[in-house]
Design a protein around this motif. Structure first.
Motif, mmCIF file in Angstrom:
data_model
loop_
_atom_site.group_PDB
_atom_site.id
_atom_site.type_symbol
_atom_site.label_atom_id
_atom_site.label_comp_id
_atom_site.label_asym_id
_atom_site.label_seq_id
_atom_site.Cartn_x
_atom_site.Cartn_y
_atom_site.Cartn_z
ATOM 1 N N THR A 1 16.472 40.343 12.627
ATOM 2 C CA THR A 1 17.933 40.383 12.834
ATOM 3 C C THR A 1 18.372 39.134 13.601
ATOM 4 O OG1 THR A 1 17.570 41.689 14.844
ATOM 5 C CG2 THR A 1 18.094 42.897 12.817
ATOM 6 N N PRO A 2 18.264 37.969 12.997
ATOM 7 C CA PRO A 2 18.609 36.738 13.708
ATOM 8 C C PRO A 2 20.103 36.688 14.056
ATOM 9 C CG PRO A 2 18.293 36.304 11.371
ATOM 10 C CD PRO A 2 17.859 37.714 11.599
ATOM 11 N N MET A 3 20.394 36.193 15.266
ATOM 12 C CA MET A 3 21.782 35.987 15.713
ATOM 13 C C MET A 3 21.838 34.649 16.434
ATOM 14 S SD MET A 3 22.959 39.792 17.055
ATOM 15 C CE MET A 3 24.662 39.255 17.308
ATOM 16 N N GLU A 4 22.633 33.742 15.894
ATOM 17 C CA GLU A 4 22.712 32.415 16.490
ATOM 18 C C GLU A 4 23.595 32.396 17.736
ATOM 19 O OE1 GLU A 4 20.847 29.789 15.775
ATOM 20 O OE2 GLU A 4 19.880 31.232 14.438
ATOM 21 N N LYS A 5 24.551 33.328 17.779
ATOM 22 C CA LYS A 5 25.433 33.417 18.945
ATOM 23 C C LYS A 5 25.417 34.837 19.479
ATOM 24 C CE LYS A 5 28.537 29.644 17.614
ATOM 25 N NZ LYS A 5 29.954 29.243 17.353
ATOM 26 N N LEU A 6 25.483 34.957 20.808
ATOM 27 C CA LEU A 6 25.390 36.278 21.432
ATOM 28 C C LEU A 6 26.587 36.542 22.347
ATOM 29 C CD1 LEU A 6 21.568 36.353 22.242
ATOM 30 C CD2 LEU A 6 22.756 37.706 20.521
ATOM 31 N N GLY A 7 27.759 36.064 21.915
ATOM 32 C CA GLY A 7 28.975 36.371 22.656
ATOM 33 C C GLY A 7 29.277 37.855 22.587
ATOM 34 N N LYS A 8 30.024 38.330 23.578
ATOM 35 C CA LYS A 8 30.293 39.761 23.694
ATOM 36 C C LYS A 8 30.936 40.330 22.433
ATOM 37 C CE LYS A 8 32.704 43.161 26.581
ATOM 38 N NZ LYS A 8 33.557 43.362 27.794
ATOM 39 N N ALA A 9 31.932 39.637 21.879
ATOM 40 C CA ALA A 9 32.648 40.150 20.706
ATOM 41 C C ALA A 9 31.729 40.231 19.497
ATOM 42 C CB ALA A 9 33.846 39.268 20.404
ATOM 43 N N LEU A 10 30.888 39.197 19.312
ATOM 44 C CA LEU A 10 29.986 39.187 18.170
ATOM 45 C C LEU A 10 28.917 40.271 18.289
ATOM 46 C CD1 LEU A 10 29.498 35.340 17.669
ATOM 47 C CD2 LEU A 10 30.779 36.906 16.202
ATOM 48 N N SER B 1 25.901 42.005 31.137
ATOM 49 C CA SER B 1 26.792 40.845 31.115
ATOM 50 C C SER B 1 28.244 41.230 31.331
ATOM 51 C CB SER B 1 26.659 40.119 29.763
ATOM 52 O OG SER B 1 27.068 40.973 28.701
ATOM 53 N N ASN B 2 28.479 42.345 31.998
ATOM 54 C CA ASN B 2 29.848 42.786 32.246
ATOM 55 C C ASN B 2 30.484 41.901 33.318
ATOM 56 O OD1 ASN B 2 32.238 44.136 32.765
ATOM 57 N ND2 ASN B 2 31.323 46.149 32.476
ATOM 58 N N SER B 3 31.141 40.855 32.855
ATOM 59 C CA SER B 3 31.698 39.873 33.795
ATOM 60 C C SER B 3 32.824 40.451 34.642
ATOM 61 C CB SER B 3 32.200 38.644 33.031
ATOM 62 O OG SER B 3 33.199 39.021 32.092
ATOM 63 N N SER B 4 33.512 41.476 34.118
ATOM 64 C CA SER B 4 34.643 42.032 34.875
ATOM 65 C C SER B 4 34.195 42.555 36.236
ATOM 66 C CB SER B 4 35.306 43.155 34.079
ATOM 67 O OG SER B 4 35.906 42.653 32.913
ATOM 68 N N THR B 5 33.087 43.284 36.266
ATOM 69 C CA THR B 5 32.647 43.879 37.525
ATOM 70 C C THR B 5 32.156 42.828 38.514
ATOM 71 O OG1 THR B 5 30.500 44.339 36.500
ATOM 72 C CG2 THR B 5 32.105 46.129 36.524
ATOM 73 N N LYS B 6 31.922 41.610 38.038
ATOM 74 C CA LYS B 6 31.531 40.541 38.958
ATOM 75 C C LYS B 6 32.689 40.129 39.866
ATOM 76 C CE LYS B 6 27.944 38.804 35.866
ATOM 77 N NZ LYS B 6 27.495 37.722 34.965
ATOM 78 N N LYS B 7 33.891 40.601 39.541
ATOM 79 C CA LYS B 7 35.036 40.324 40.405
ATOM 80 C C LYS B 7 34.835 40.953 41.785
ATOM 81 C CE LYS B 7 38.384 39.974 36.612
ATOM 82 N NZ LYS B 7 38.803 38.572 36.716
ATOM 83 N N TYR B 8 34.057 42.033 41.862
ATOM 84 C CA TYR B 8 33.775 42.628 43.171
ATOM 85 C C TYR B 8 32.984 41.652 44.039
ATOM 86 C CZ TYR B 8 35.230 47.202 41.352
ATOM 87 O OH TYR B 8 35.951 48.247 40.831
ATOM 88 N N LEU B 9 32.073 40.921 43.404
ATOM 89 C CA LEU B 9 31.312 39.913 44.154
ATOM 90 C C LEU B 9 32.238 38.816 44.666
ATOM 91 C CD1 LEU B 9 28.184 39.601 41.811
ATOM 92 C CD2 LEU B 9 28.262 40.649 44.085
ATOM 93 N N MET B 10 33.242 38.461 43.852
ATOM 94 C CA MET B 10 34.198 37.455 44.296
ATOM 95 C C MET B 10 35.031 37.983 45.465
ATOM 96 S SD MET B 10 35.322 34.434 44.085
ATOM 97 C CE MET B 10 34.622 33.816 42.547
#
Length: 642
Positions: free
Chosen positions: A268-277, A302-311
């Motif tokens: 199952t090759p995937m060249e890009k691993l962005g969240k939407a893809l 990779s839930n970037s939203s919750t990283k706002k708590y670190l900020m």
């Protein structure tokens, strides 16, 4: 400079600093709030005099300079002046020249970077200098010198503890650093002088001062909530990483190279691993169970939203607040603000029915109970991010916003009366749009038809077509690809005045670029060219600016409007525009002007704004003052609704 007939002294300055805090990560307020912060070099220029440099590792800031920082007879000027203003505020507080909650008055400052950005020029001092071709150019050695003298060293095997490099460690480089600091002042002065012929409106400086006050106030953080969320995140991430290692057999599943090779090995090759893809691949239901398991786990990591708590934790100052969340003129040309640090302009919405319970469980760090009640711990943390920004003690947050502001503004400009009538009466713009498009009475608009009206309203106002509908999520709303072209046609037929407005604006620009002069359109819009810029004057009196505009002939014989501007991912480059895009700039700039003036009225009425999100302002007011709903349209200022 002259104000009211009195001469004001221009004090242009630039500083180099040291702090153990990482400036790009935590912003200038937290950076300067760190106990290790100090100013190590100061260069300044008074009016037309030569640049002077003060080595603050050997000398103190001159007394006259400290006095000048609070003297309204001196206009302080810098590139990205917020940095100098906040830095000097910290120093004056240490010296007891300012109170612990006082800030240097931004009305006494001017920011050369704002002048450049208002003209659509680069926000980088180096890029702006090169683009304008000024005589004085920024010293390219600065990055190395800043890294050496202004930031602590990174720990290594030989040197496990970070340390600070001092002038005596590299005396020749220190002399270069002083020269670099002085050269920055010369470069800033040269840019300022070059831009002086196109003055920034006094009203814009009032707005910049308001922006500085908003950032100075900061936003309080719910520390127990942020701490609880960070603990839950770290615990969940450890579990998910262990699971991902077990599923894939990889030593480091975070490595894209390793994970992509593993996916290829699974067929199952995937060249890009962005969240939407990745989500699209999971939704297809065609992935092998083990691959689906691995990718689902990776999404949780990779839930970037919750990283706002670190900020919230990292950028929080000693006063318990996060400052500097907004960048004035962050969206070059339109003048809209951009989010910084927490990115408050992109906070996830919350739909939890019992926020108080969810918040209490996060504060108690009870991930098990959250999982039992809600089934998705990361999603709960994501939804609670907004609630982590709170009112000051004894205060409450008051929120006021404009409803469907861009749809109203474009209809007003174009004279689309049926749209304006909808806003004047029932306000159901999606139903009204669907009714107009499909010739169906509003009371017979079903959910599916309303969806078509909604996606068309959101996607097509700026000359968008099928691609814009897809980008707005039309296919996820139950529409088929075959329906989209007809949707475009029906919307344009229903909004003939807006369509005409696109082409009127495009013709106005083409006329000015080909023959000069001034072209006037409705609502006071004026198009003209001056000093190498295309200007569009707005009803507020502010101007949109496009650098080095021209008409370029294409192989098909048509001409395109092009100009120099900031690309999405690269530096300054040649860009092209067209009627719908020009209208988008005009509408968004006008919406920005409305919000900006509303915030001035809010402040005048006793509602101090602490942050704002596109068309929404948030004020921090004492308990018992005013009400939760505000009227901001009155010329006399905001008033509490009765």
């Amino acid at each position: 400079m002259v104000k009211g007939g009195d001469y004001l002294t221009r004090l242009l300055c630039d500083i180099e600093t040291y702090s153990a805090a990482d400036l790009p990560s935590v912003g200038v307020y937290r950076y300067t709030d760190d106990p290790s912060f100090e100013i190590i070099l100061l260069s300044y220029k008074i009016d037309d005099a030569d640049v002077e440099t003060v080595d603050l590792t050997e000398q103190s800031i001159p007394e006259w300079f400290l006095d000048a920082l609070t003297d309204p007879e001196y206009v302080k000027e810098a590139w990205n002046a917020q940095f100098e203003r906040v830095s000097f505020t910290r120093i004056l507080r240490r010296l007891k020249r300012l109170g612990p909650d006082e800030w240097l008055d931004p009305r006494q400052w001017r920011d050369t970077m704002v002048q450049a950005m208002e003209l659509g020029l680069p926000a980088s001092l180096k890029q702006a200098a090169n683009y304008l071709g000024v005589d004085q150019v920024k010293d390219p050695r600065g990055v190395r010198l800043i890294r050496y003298f202004s930031t602590p060293t990174k720990p290594t095997v030989k040197q496990p503890e970070s340390k600070r490099n001092m002038p005596a460690d590299a005396p020749e480089d220190w002399e270069l650093y002083k020269s670099y600091n002085a050269q920055d002042v010369r470069t800033e002065a040269a840019i300022s002088d070059k831009l002086a012929a196109i003055k920034t409106q006094a009203h814009e400086w009032d707005l910049w001062a308001m922006d500085q006050r908003i950032n100075d106030r900061g936003v309080a953080v719910d520390v127990p909530l942020a701490d609880g969320a960070i603990h839950i995140m770290e615990h969940a991430n450890a579990i998910n990483m262990a699971h991902l290692k077990t599923v894939t057999g990889l030593d480091n599943p975070n490595s894209l190279m390793q994970l992509k090779q593993w996916l290829r090995d699974q067929g199952t090759p995937m060249e890009k691993l962005g969240k939407a893809l990745v989500q699209e691949a999971l939704d297809s239901g065609k992935l092998p169970p083990m691959v689906a398991d691995a990718l689902e786990t990776r999404l949780k990591l990779s839930n970037s939203s919750t990283k706002k708590y670190l900020m919230m934790e990292d950028a929080r100052c000693a006063d318990g607040k996060v400052h500097g969340l907004l960048q004035f003129y962050g969206a070059s040309r339109t003048g809209r603000w951009a989010g910084r640090l927490l990115q408050v302009q992109n906070l996830p919405r919350n739909y939890l029915p019992d926020l108080d319970l969810a918040r209490s469980l996060v504060k108690a760090q009870d991930a098990e109970a959250i999982d039992l009640l809600y089934g998705d711990v990361p999603d709960v943390l994501k939804q609670l991010i907004r609630t982590g920004l709170t009112a000051s003690p004894g205060h409450r947050l008051v929120v006021c916003d404009f409803s469907a502001i861009e749809a109203r503004v474009i209809a007003w400009y174009a004279g689309e009366e049926w749209t304006l009538d909808a806003f004047r009466t029932h306000g159901k713009i999606y139903e009204a749009t669907a009714s107009q498009m499909f010739n169906i009475p509003m009371d017979r608009i079903d959910k599916q038809t309303r969806q078509k009206g909604k996606v068309a309203t959101l996607a097509l106002g700026y000359q968008g077509s099928v691609g814009a509908l897809k980008a707005m999520g039309a296919l996820n709303m139950g529409l088929t690809e075959d329906e989209l072209p007809e949707l475009v046609d029906k919307w344009r037929n229903a909004n003939k005045h807006i369509v005409r407005f696109w082409y009127d604006c495009q013709r106005a620009v083409e006329t000015v670029l080909s023959g000069g002069g001034v072209v006037r359109l409705q609502k006071g819009l004026m198009f003209y060219k001056r000093k190498g810029f295309l200007f569009i004057k707005l009803p507020s009196g502010r101007r949109l600016a496009y650098a080095k505009p021209r008409l370029e002939q294409q192989p098909d014989g048509r001409s395109h409007i092009t100009y120099d501007g900031q690309g999405d991912k690269v530096g300054f480059m040649r860009l092209d525009t067209y009627g719908g895009k020009i209208v988008e700039n005009i509408v968004q700039a006008t919406a920005r002007d409305l919000l900006a003036d509303a915030m001035l009225r809010l402040e005048a009425g006793g509602y101090p704004v602490i942050m704002h999100i596109h068309d929404e302002a948030v004020a921090d007011v004492p308990d018992g003052f005013g009400c939760a709903t505000l009227c901001v349209r009155q010329s006399r200022g905001p008033r509490a609704c009765r």
